[in-house]
Write a protein that holds these residues in place. Structure first.
Motif, PDB file in Angstrom:
ATOM      1  N   LEU A  29       0.980  13.071  50.734  1.00  0.00           N
ATOM      2  CA  LEU A  29      -0.363  13.239  51.721  1.00  0.00           C
ATOM      3  C   LEU A  29      -0.545  14.492  52.191  1.00  0.00           C
ATOM      4  O   LEU A  29      -1.544  15.032  52.590  1.00  0.00           O
ATOM      5  N   ASN A  30       0.882  15.206  52.718  1.00  0.00           N
ATOM      6  CA  ASN A  30       0.899  16.435  53.216  1.00  0.00           C
ATOM      7  C   ASN A  30       0.783  17.621  52.304  1.00  0.00           C
ATOM      8  O   ASN A  30       0.982  18.670  52.420  1.00  0.00           O
ATOM      9  N   THR A  31       0.492  17.378  50.798  1.00  0.00           N
ATOM     10  CA  THR A  31       0.239  18.383  49.838  1.00  0.00           C
ATOM     11  C   THR A  31      -0.863  18.273  49.094  1.00  0.00           C
ATOM     12  O   THR A  31      -1.613  19.321  49.106  1.00  0.00           O
ATOM     13  N   ILE A  32      -1.507  17.091  48.648  1.00  0.00           N
ATOM     14  CA  ILE A  32      -2.572  17.098  47.808  1.00  0.00           C
ATOM     15  C   ILE A  32      -4.069  17.095  48.544  1.00  0.00           C
ATOM     16  O   ILE A  32      -4.724  17.966  48.208  1.00  0.00           O
ATOM     17  N   PRO A  33      -3.905  16.294  49.781  1.00  0.00           N
ATOM     18  CA  PRO A  33      -5.282  16.369  50.450  1.00  0.00           C
ATOM     19  C   PRO A  33      -5.349  18.058  50.996  1.00  0.00           C
ATOM     20  O   PRO A  33      -6.509  18.335  50.870  1.00  0.00           O
ATOM     21  N   GLY A  62      -0.142  28.507  47.366  1.00  0.00           N
ATOM     22  CA  GLY A  62       1.096  27.884  48.076  1.00  0.00           C
ATOM     23  C   GLY A  62       1.062  26.530  48.071  1.00  0.00           C
ATOM     24  O   GLY A  62       2.072  25.855  47.734  1.00  0.00           O
ATOM     25  N   PHE A  63      -0.028  25.653  48.230  1.00  0.00           N
ATOM     26  CA  PHE A  63      -0.011  24.153  48.169  1.00  0.00           C
ATOM     27  C   PHE A  63      -0.077  23.769  46.706  1.00  0.00           C
ATOM     28  O   PHE A  63       0.777  22.691  46.450  1.00  0.00           O
ATOM     29  N   LEU A  64      -0.750  24.664  45.971  1.00  0.00           N
ATOM     30  CA  LEU A  64      -0.484  24.295  44.403  1.00  0.00           C
ATOM     31  C   LEU A  64       1.071  24.371  43.807  1.00  0.00           C
ATOM     32  O   LEU A  64       1.482  23.557  43.058  1.00  0.00           O
ATOM     33  N   THR A 264       7.506  25.913  48.992  1.00  0.00           N
ATOM     34  CA  THR A 264       7.940  25.737  47.823  1.00  0.00           C
ATOM     35  C   THR A 264       8.683  24.568  47.529  1.00  0.00           C
ATOM     36  O   THR A 264       9.806  24.574  46.770  1.00  0.00           O
ATOM     37  N   GLY A 265       8.823  23.727  48.160  1.00  0.00           N
ATOM     38  CA  GLY A 265       9.604  22.168  48.186  1.00  0.00           C
ATOM     39  C   GLY A 265      11.045  22.650  48.159  1.00  0.00           C
ATOM     40  O   GLY A 265      11.616  21.757  47.371  1.00  0.00           O
ATOM     41  N   ASN A 266      11.630  23.445  48.984  1.00  0.00           N
ATOM     42  CA  ASN A 266      13.068  23.460  49.088  1.00  0.00           C
ATOM     43  C   ASN A 266      13.679  23.827  47.701  1.00  0.00           C
ATOM     44  O   ASN A 266      14.945  23.970  47.558  1.00  0.00           O
ATOM     45  N   ILE A 267      12.856  24.445  46.685  1.00  0.00           N
ATOM     46  CA  ILE A 267      13.557  24.802  45.266  1.00  0.00           C
ATOM     47  C   ILE A 267      14.425  25.980  45.356  1.00  0.00           C
ATOM     48  O   ILE A 267      14.966  26.076  44.522  1.00  0.00           O
TER      49      ILE A 267
END
Length: 354
Positions: A29-33, A62-64, A264-267
């Motif tokens: 929800l907090n990424t794709i929309p 960044g969101f992609l 970057t999703g903690n990568i």
């Protein structure tokens, strides 16, 4: 690292190998929309000025990247507990990021099982030659390698060559399910892009999507590059290779500013991820903080990471990266060259930058 310590380290991370459905749903929800809204804002602002669109384009990029991390976790079966849901969400996010779920999962699993193993390079990683291999390679191979390792090629052309073109085709020995998934992904991309071009025109589509694709792709390649190529990293031949050492010593902790860490999703906690791919991205930091030995992983900051651009070859004697300039004397037939063991140069990897 003794086997008992390695086993204990893996066991220490196991409590975090549990996907949380609520946390995963919240991340979707907090990424794709937001990505969709930023893409739309970039398009709508074109009527005012392209300069106004650029901030939205950068943010959407960044969101992609964050969407790709969701895809990445689905491939590891760590985003949802249910395998089917991982495949569904993984295929959908794969369409958004241009990655076929089954094909990328295959190459990336090989990357995890062979990372830092000098005898098993070639699938799911970047093309890396040792000093010995480079010196003994043909001039044509050296030229190709130098072109490949050039930052302008790696980060400029790389996203188009790998993400846009290479992943559109199946590998030779792919099974039916993998082939079908690649075709489904390609069809999904064609339908999505076709609909957008029909709705807003090809010029507006390219003005928005092309920079988003390139920026996110270049950043993705950079993240993969810097998390495996840093000073005093770990590379060994198969007889000496250790999975845990490859994870903890051969993957960096890329310490990013909080905003970039979130996008970057903690990568950046790549050492934790390689030690246990089943840890969801939203628990990587907690695992890092809870297990003291993991905090001793090599830390690379945003500023220090740019030094890695000079790393070109792996020196097996020094156990470190060297530049092309540092081995110039060997290419001139210096005394050291005659003592080099005969090695077969590695070919460029398949589906690199996973």
């Amino acid at each position: 690292m003794p086997n008992s310590n390695a086993a204990q380290l893996k066991k220490s991370v196991s409590p975090y190998e549990k996907a949380n459905t609520k946390a995963s749903a919240l991340q979707l929800l907090n990424t794709i929309p937001p990505f969709v809204l930023l893409w739309a804002a970039a398009y709508w602002s074109l009527s005012v000025s392209y300069w106004l669109s650029l901030p939205f384009i950068v943010l959407a990029s960044g969101f992609l990247i964050r969407i790709f991390i969701v895809f990445h976790d689905c491939c590891h079966q760590s985003f949802f507990k249910n395998r089917k849901w991982n495949e569904i969400v993984g295929t959908f996010t794969g369409i958004l990021t241009l990655f076929p779920y089954h094909q990328w999962r295959h190459s990336h699993s090989i990357h995890h099982s062979t990372s830092s193993n000098l005898d098993k390079r070639g699938v799911g990683d970047m093309w890396l030659l040792t000093v010995d291999e480079y010196v003994q390679a043909s001039k044509w191979t050296r030229l190709r390698y130098r072109i490949y390792r050039n930052p302008l090629v790696m980060f400029g052309i790389g996203p188009f060559a790998v993400f846009l073109l290479e992943y559109r085709f199946n590998r030779k020995d792919a099974r039916r399910a993998e082939r079908m998934n690649t075709w489904i992904t390609n069809a999904g991309v064609a339908v999505l892009y076709g609909a957008l071009i029909w709705a807003i025109g090809w010029q507006a589509f390219l003005l928005v999507q092309l920079p988003i694709f390139w920026l996110s792709g270049a950043a993705g390649i950079w993240l993969f590059y810097v998390q495996h190529q840093f000073e005093e990293t770990y590379y060994e031949h198969d007889s000496e290779w250790s999975y845990v050492k490859a994870a903890v010593e051969g993957s960096s902790y890329y310490k990013l500013p909080r905003v970039l860490q979130w996008l970057t999703g903690n990568i950046g906690f790549h050492h934790v991820h390689h030690l246990s791919p089943r840890v969801p991205n939203y628990l990587l930091e907690k695992a890092h903080e809870a297990v003291p030995p993991l905090q001793h992983a090599t830390t690379v900051t945003l500023r220090s990471s740019f030094a890695s651009l000079k790393f070109k070859l792996w020196d097996e004697q020094k156990k470190d990266f060297v530049t092309f300039g540092q081995i110039r004397h060997l290419l001139r037939g210096g005394s050291d060259a005659s003592r080099l063991p005969v090695r077969k140069p590695q070919v460029p990897p398949d589906n690199e930058v996973a």
